[in-house]
Motif scaffolding. Sequence first.
Motif, mmCIF file in Angstrom:
data_model
loop_
_atom_site.group_PDB
_atom_site.id
_atom_site.type_symbol
_atom_site.label_atom_id
_atom_site.label_comp_id
_atom_site.label_asym_id
_atom_site.label_seq_id
_atom_site.Cartn_x
_atom_site.Cartn_y
_atom_site.Cartn_z
ATOM 1 N N LEU A 1 -61.452 -6.849 -25.604
ATOM 2 C CA LEU A 1 -60.805 -7.134 -25.521
ATOM 3 C C LEU A 1 -60.347 -7.093 -23.962
ATOM 4 O O LEU A 1 -60.370 -7.386 -23.007
ATOM 5 N N LEU A 2 -59.730 -5.518 -24.196
ATOM 6 C CA LEU A 2 -59.218 -4.981 -22.729
ATOM 7 C C LEU A 2 -59.966 -4.971 -21.702
ATOM 8 O O LEU A 2 -60.005 -5.049 -20.666
ATOM 9 N N ARG A 3 -61.682 -4.465 -22.187
ATOM 10 C CA ARG A 3 -62.482 -4.550 -21.386
ATOM 11 C C ARG A 3 -63.005 -5.966 -20.657
ATOM 12 O O ARG A 3 -63.193 -5.903 -19.532
ATOM 13 N N ASP A 4 -62.914 -6.942 -21.922
ATOM 14 C CA ASP A 4 -64.116 -8.138 -21.364
ATOM 15 C C ASP A 4 -61.994 -9.422 -20.244
ATOM 16 O O ASP A 4 -62.478 -9.463 -19.461
ATOM 17 N N VAL B 1 -62.497 3.703 -20.330
ATOM 18 C CA VAL B 1 -63.521 4.345 -20.176
ATOM 19 C C VAL B 1 -64.781 3.708 -20.014
ATOM 20 O O VAL B 1 -65.771 4.452 -19.301
ATOM 21 N N GLY B 2 -64.608 3.324 -22.038
ATOM 22 C CA GLY B 2 -66.042 2.053 -21.527
ATOM 23 C C GLY B 2 -66.494 0.994 -20.672
ATOM 24 O O GLY B 2 -67.220 0.924 -20.568
ATOM 25 N N ALA C 1 -71.617 4.855 -21.382
ATOM 26 C CA ALA C 1 -71.149 6.046 -22.652
ATOM 27 C C ALA C 1 -70.465 7.333 -22.170
ATOM 28 O O ALA C 1 -70.748 7.567 -23.840
ATOM 29 N N TRP C 2 -69.369 7.486 -20.841
ATOM 30 C CA TRP C 2 -69.068 9.128 -21.856
ATOM 31 C C TRP C 2 -68.031 7.593 -23.093
ATOM 32 O O TRP C 2 -67.586 9.041 -23.483
ATOM 33 N N VAL C 3 -68.104 6.701 -22.905
ATOM 34 C CA VAL C 3 -67.143 6.501 -24.002
ATOM 35 C C VAL C 3 -67.594 6.795 -25.325
ATOM 36 O O VAL C 3 -66.755 7.727 -26.543
#
Length: 427
Positions: free
Chosen positions: A163-166, A277-278, A283-285
């Motif tokens: 949700l934070l990402r989107d 990070v995501g 992919a680092w996450v």
Amino acid sequence: MFPFRRKDDIYCRPQTGASVTSVQFTWLEMVWMVVVSLSYLLGYAIQISIVVDKYTQEEPPDNCSLYLVFFLLPHLAAGLKNLQYHYREAREEEGEDGAKEWIITILFLPFSPLIRFARAWKFGIGEKDNWEDGIRYVDEMVTVGVLRLFEVFLGDGPTICLLLRDDVWGRSVDWKEYVQGPQDILRCGPQCNLQPQNPIEFWTIFRMIFLLSKMAQCVTFYLVIVKRLQHLQQPEYFHHLSNSNSRQGRLNFFATLILYAAHFFFIGSRVTGYSMVGTACGAWVYFIIGAHWLVNTCWHLVSVVSSNGLTPARSLSSLVVGGVWLIALTNEQGGRQLGRFILYYMMAFFETVVCGYLWNTAMAGSGDFFAYKASWFLLVILMMGIVLQIVYYSVCHPSKPSFSKEGLNCCSGDRRGAADSQQHSTL
């Protein structure tokens, strides 16, 4: 993490030979059970609504199927864990292996905490006639806490990251309008009324705050109830405490609120860092989470080897505990705690620095609204969580922690060390 007594990996009830002078199931426990049950059901409904909302958008977000995975996986895992508990109980107690109990356990597998809530309610009411049912009530509530830890660790945490990402990092322009207002004032005449193009709705904010609050509540609930069970199992370690509630491991409302707030901010910092990070580095996450998970698992395995020995079941338990420790330290064995907490929060701080560095490196020069704000926000909420945790252990802890050459001692009258706590198993 899970302080159940075990013998040859068979689940056992806490010993009840000691006399019990206090009531375990009071009207406050009734209110608490209602609140926790409603939180569980509302969280279930909100997760379903999130999945429906994401799948019905004109342009579903990337990896939209992850919302569905992180809804189904935790409830399935908790249900299978509850099935394991029921199998062990059926082997040890008469009346637990009837066809009706098995049907209910399997049929309501996705709602396993509700089954345990019902059992806890039954034992709590039965305490009026049999004081041992009061101890079984506490034991059932610890089991509820374990099952809900599966859910928040496997479900709520990843869902909030998505949700934070989107809805936050992916909508930085909309959040800038939400905070500063529409920016096209120069293009607008004196009489026009500008409206945001994609306004941030209340629901967008509420569902993230609620899921985060639910995670903090679940961790706090587990720590509070497991402390109660520990005091019932080993009352001789707590006779030195002057207050009766402290001897029983009960927290007052203020202490519980401080502990909840500490976990609210600390868990918020974990999911914020992972989502940053995501979003920025992809992919680092997975590398950060995997490395931290491995460290936590090895840490827990060392504590298991030093106390109870290593078995396949305990190895699997350490893997689960290592994942839970990504969001909260739940190792409440008593004894020398200072080194344990310092090590845990040092790792959390290092992880926060890494997340902030990767975000700044990826977002430098982008002009994004969150390019410099996100890292400061991440650091501030981490420090707020640590400060509140210090306040809790300084003035609110029921066992009156004290400093000594062995560290921060709490939870035990003889100040036993972690290596001596062999009665506390891990699963």
